[in-house]
Scaffold this motif. Structure first.
Motif, PDB file in Angstrom:
ATOM      1  N   VAL A 273       1.043  -1.056   0.234  1.00  0.00           N
ATOM      2  CA  VAL A 273      -0.036  -0.294   0.220  1.00  0.00           C
ATOM      3  C   VAL A 273       0.851   1.178   0.176  1.00  0.00           C
ATOM      4  N   ILE A 274       2.410   0.654   0.320  1.00  0.00           N
ATOM      5  CA  ILE A 274       3.074   2.804  -0.066  1.00  0.00           C
ATOM      6  C   ILE A 274       3.187   2.700  -1.448  1.00  0.00           C
ATOM      7  N   SER A 275       2.716   3.902  -1.670  1.00  0.00           N
ATOM      8  CA  SER A 275       2.494   4.398  -3.351  1.00  0.00           C
ATOM      9  C   SER A 275       3.952   4.768  -3.963  1.00  0.00           C
ATOM     10  N   PHE A 276       5.038   5.035  -3.305  1.00  0.00           N
ATOM     11  CA  PHE A 276       6.673   4.474  -3.518  1.00  0.00           C
ATOM     12  C   PHE A 276       6.665   3.981  -4.442  1.00  0.00           C
ATOM     13  N   LEU A 277       6.150   2.571  -3.779  1.00  0.00           N
ATOM     14  CA  LEU A 277       7.216   1.173  -4.162  1.00  0.00           C
ATOM     15  C   LEU A 277       6.177   0.590  -4.691  1.00  0.00           C
ATOM     16  N   GLN A 278       5.746   1.387  -5.572  1.00  0.00           N
ATOM     17  CA  GLN A 278       4.198   1.206  -6.768  1.00  0.00           C
ATOM     18  C   GLN A 278       5.288   1.252  -8.503  1.00  0.00           C
ATOM     19  N   PRO A 279       4.571   0.570  -9.373  1.00  0.00           N
ATOM     20  CA  PRO A 279       5.426   1.366 -10.179  1.00  0.00           C
ATOM     21  C   PRO A 279       5.007   1.880 -10.993  1.00  0.00           C
ATOM     22  N   ARG A 280       5.734   3.209 -11.810  1.00  0.00           N
ATOM     23  CA  ARG A 280       4.837   4.243 -11.756  1.00  0.00           C
ATOM     24  C   ARG A 280       3.379   4.272 -12.894  1.00  0.00           C
ATOM     25  N   THR A 281       2.245   5.082 -13.100  1.00  0.00           N
ATOM     26  CA  THR A 281       1.957   4.799 -14.085  1.00  0.00           C
ATOM     27  C   THR A 281       1.779   5.855 -15.214  1.00  0.00           C
ATOM     28  N   LEU A 282       1.562   5.894 -16.349  1.00  0.00           N
ATOM     29  CA  LEU A 282       1.426   6.987 -17.362  1.00  0.00           C
ATOM     30  C   LEU A 282       1.143   8.547 -17.356  1.00  0.00           C
ATOM     31  N   SER A 283       1.777   9.177 -17.556  1.00  0.00           N
ATOM     32  CA  SER A 283       1.473  10.120 -16.872  1.00  0.00           C
ATOM     33  C   SER A 283       2.045  11.373 -18.790  1.00  0.00           C
ATOM     34  N   ALA A 284       0.465  12.395 -18.699  1.00  0.00           N
ATOM     35  CA  ALA A 284       0.130  13.126 -19.923  1.00  0.00           C
ATOM     36  C   ALA A 284       1.818  13.463 -20.535  1.00  0.00           C
ATOM     37  N   ASP A 285       2.891  13.856 -19.364  1.00  0.00           N
ATOM     38  CA  ASP A 285       4.110  14.588 -20.208  1.00  0.00           C
ATOM     39  C   ASP A 285       4.733  13.117 -20.423  1.00  0.00           C
ATOM     40  N   LYS A 286       4.841  11.991 -20.354  1.00  0.00           N
ATOM     41  CA  LYS A 286       5.996  11.327 -20.572  1.00  0.00           C
ATOM     42  C   LYS A 286       5.176   9.744 -20.877  1.00  0.00           C
ATOM     43  N   SER A 287       5.667   9.326 -21.628  1.00  0.00           N
ATOM     44  CA  SER A 287       5.667   8.491 -22.772  1.00  0.00           C
ATOM     45  C   SER A 287       5.899   6.691 -21.981  1.00  0.00           C
ATOM     46  N   SER A 288       5.621   5.549 -22.860  1.00  0.00           N
ATOM     47  CA  SER A 288       5.874   4.454 -22.045  1.00  0.00           C
ATOM     48  C   SER A 288       7.788   4.028 -21.732  1.00  0.00           C
ATOM     49  N   GLU A 289       7.883   5.427 -22.767  1.00  0.00           N
ATOM     50  CA  GLU A 289       9.359   4.853 -23.893  1.00  0.00           C
ATOM     51  C   GLU A 289      10.406   5.502 -22.838  1.00  0.00           C
TER      52      GLU A 289
ATOM     53  N   LEU B 208       9.708   6.376 -19.675  1.00  0.00           N
ATOM     54  CA  LEU B 208       9.614   6.134 -18.426  1.00  0.00           C
ATOM     55  C   LEU B 208      10.203   5.017 -18.265  1.00  0.00           C
ATOM     56  N   ALA B 209      10.369   3.878 -19.535  1.00  0.00           N
ATOM     57  CA  ALA B 209      11.025   2.738 -19.702  1.00  0.00           C
ATOM     58  C   ALA B 209      12.523   3.227 -19.257  1.00  0.00           C
ATOM     59  N   VAL B 210      13.235   4.340 -21.056  1.00  0.00           N
ATOM     60  CA  VAL B 210      13.942   4.918 -20.532  1.00  0.00           C
ATOM     61  C   VAL B 210      14.588   5.336 -19.204  1.00  0.00           C
ATOM     62  N   GLU B 211      13.946   5.354 -18.912  1.00  0.00           N
ATOM     63  CA  GLU B 211      13.911   6.280 -17.204  1.00  0.00           C
ATOM     64  C   GLU B 211      14.385   4.892 -16.620  1.00  0.00           C
ATOM     65  N   ASP B 212      13.826   4.135 -15.640  1.00  0.00           N
ATOM     66  CA  ASP B 212      13.462   2.607 -15.012  1.00  0.00           C
ATOM     67  C   ASP B 212      15.088   2.577 -15.862  1.00  0.00           C
ATOM     68  N   LEU B 213      15.603   1.900 -16.826  1.00  0.00           N
ATOM     69  CA  LEU B 213      16.955   1.306 -17.014  1.00  0.00           C
ATOM     70  C   LEU B 213      17.953   2.053 -17.226  1.00  0.00           C
ATOM     71  N   LYS B 214      17.680   3.764 -16.623  1.00  0.00           N
ATOM     72  CA  LYS B 214      19.204   4.253 -15.890  1.00  0.00           C
ATOM     73  C   LYS B 214      18.692   3.876 -14.699  1.00  0.00           C
ATOM     74  N   ASP B 215      18.218   3.969 -14.333  1.00  0.00           N
ATOM     75  CA  ASP B 215      17.931   3.793 -12.553  1.00  0.00           C
ATOM     76  C   ASP B 215      18.876   2.187 -12.793  1.00  0.00           C
ATOM     77  N   GLU B 216      17.978   1.176 -12.966  1.00  0.00           N
ATOM     78  CA  GLU B 216      18.911  -0.382 -12.850  1.00  0.00           C
ATOM     79  C   GLU B 216      20.244  -0.440 -13.449  1.00  0.00           C
ATOM     80  N   ILE B 217      20.485   0.293 -14.532  1.00  0.00           N
ATOM     81  CA  ILE B 217      21.606   0.228 -15.039  1.00  0.00           C
ATOM     82  C   ILE B 217      22.885   0.900 -14.421  1.00  0.00           C
ATOM     83  N   PRO B 218      24.215   0.766 -13.775  1.00  0.00           N
ATOM     84  CA  PRO B 218      25.057   1.593 -13.253  1.00  0.00           C
ATOM     85  C   PRO B 218      25.671   2.485 -14.961  1.00  0.00           C
ATOM     86  N   ALA B 219      26.266   3.591 -13.999  1.00  0.00           N
ATOM     87  CA  ALA B 219      26.676   4.416 -15.364  1.00  0.00           C
ATOM     88  C   ALA B 219      27.974   3.778 -15.963  1.00  0.00           C
ATOM     89  N   SER B 220      29.332   3.015 -15.013  1.00  0.00           N
ATOM     90  CA  SER B 220      29.765   2.296 -15.373  1.00  0.00           C
ATOM     91  C   SER B 220      30.106   0.576 -15.344  1.00  0.00           C
TER      92      SER B 220
END
Length: 307
Positions: A182-198, A200-212
């Motif tokens: 029930v903690i919304s911070f831990l739930q997958p983000r929903t689509l917004s009017a400002d961001k498309s699914s692509e 959000l997918a790129v941002e999630d990929l940046k969060d999971e993949i290290p810089a080097s």
């Protein structure tokens, strides 16, 4: 509905919430046009009107989710910490103050000790001790209203047992656990009017993949870690009071001790100065209208107090 028009821009009443509308109302109360309403240094309003405005602001932030009768009977005016430094008063000023407060003319030397100021006993009636406020202050909910719904719906444990009374006042050492689902911070983000699914997918990929590859660690490659998504405009509200100990991996918080208040210092989070005019005038309002007689029937309806 209780939550209807909570963030109305016309009233601009700050609440215990992380929404962008509430942040805008906080800014307006600080620097905008509504800030002039609480500038009591030069005003044509009567003393009654000043006290009512201060009471309206204090209640909107600290107790709009509590019934008015319950709020003024069990939480006020001890909620408002008098942390102003004590000033020396002449005998005439003391007599006038005692007359206004309807105290007897003969005042002994220990009269100052009976002043309604915050101390260890008064802390037992503070709203920050409520279980729903503790959940919000631990940054486990977007607002105190979400925290209250969590408790009422049985999604909160108190010392390992299911607890559904949002009016409970915690005791030092109590542990509150929230269901991660029930903690919304831990739930997958929903689509917004400002961001498309692509996007959000790129941002999630940046969060999971290290810089080097050199900076990668086993923890960074662990796909079992739960992603943490903060909502927009959350940074101004991200803080944990000193009297709470939070464990985010277990989604739990320990109420370590009661918040303290003394001259020049207060641990009670509030958008208003603890030694300012708003707090002082609201204290005066509730000290006049707060019920004093508590019958057995009223005591039976007192919010649960775990001491």
């Amino acid at each position: 509905m209780r939550d209807l028009n909570l963030y109305d821009f016309k009233r601009a009443l700050p609440r215990m919430s992380w929404t962008g509308e509430n942040l805008y109302n906080l800014w307006r109360r600080s620097l905008g046009e509504p800030a002039k309403e609480i500038d009591f240094t030069r005003t044509q309003k009567s003393l009654f009107q000043q006290r009512w405005i201060a009471k309206r602001l204090i209640r909107a932030y600290h107790g709009d989710f509590i019934n008015e009768k319950t709020f003024k009977r069990w939480y006020m005016p001890t909620t408002l910490p008098d942390v102003r430094p004590r000033r020396a008063q002449t005998e005439v000023q003391t007599t006038q103050l005692n007359k206004w407060a309807k105290l007897p003319k003969a005042v002994d030397k220990d009269a100052k000790s009976r002043r309604r100021e915050i101390d260890g006993e008064d802390q037992e009636e503070l709203p920050p001790r409520r279980i729903d406020v503790v959940i919000f202050r631990a940054c486990l909910a977007h607002s105190v209203y979400d925290a209250r719904r969590m408790v009422v719906h049985g999604q909160v444990l108190l010392n390992g047992k299911k607890h559904q009374n949002a009016n409970t006042r915690l005791a030092p050492g109590d542990m509150v656990s929230v269901d991660p689902k029930v903690i919304s911070f831990l739930q997958p983000r929903t689509l917004s009017a400002d961001k498309s699914s692509e996007e959000l997918a790129v941002e999630d990929l940046k969060d999971e993949i290290p810089a080097s590859t050199e900076q990668s660690t086993p923890a960074a490659k662990d796909k079992t870690l739960t992603p943490f998504h903060l909502p927009a405009y959350a940074s101004p509200f991200i803080f944990v009071p000193a009297y709470l100990e939070v464990s985010y991996p277990t989604c739990s918080v320990v109420y370590v001790r009661h918040p303290t208040a003394r001259p020049g210092y207060s641990e009670i989070p509030t958008p208003y100065d603890a030694d300012g005019e708003v707090v002082r005038l609201a204290w005066e309002w509730y000290s006049k209208v707060r019920p004093r007689n508590r019958s057995k029937r009223q005591l039976a309806r007192e919010p649960e107090n775990r001491q």
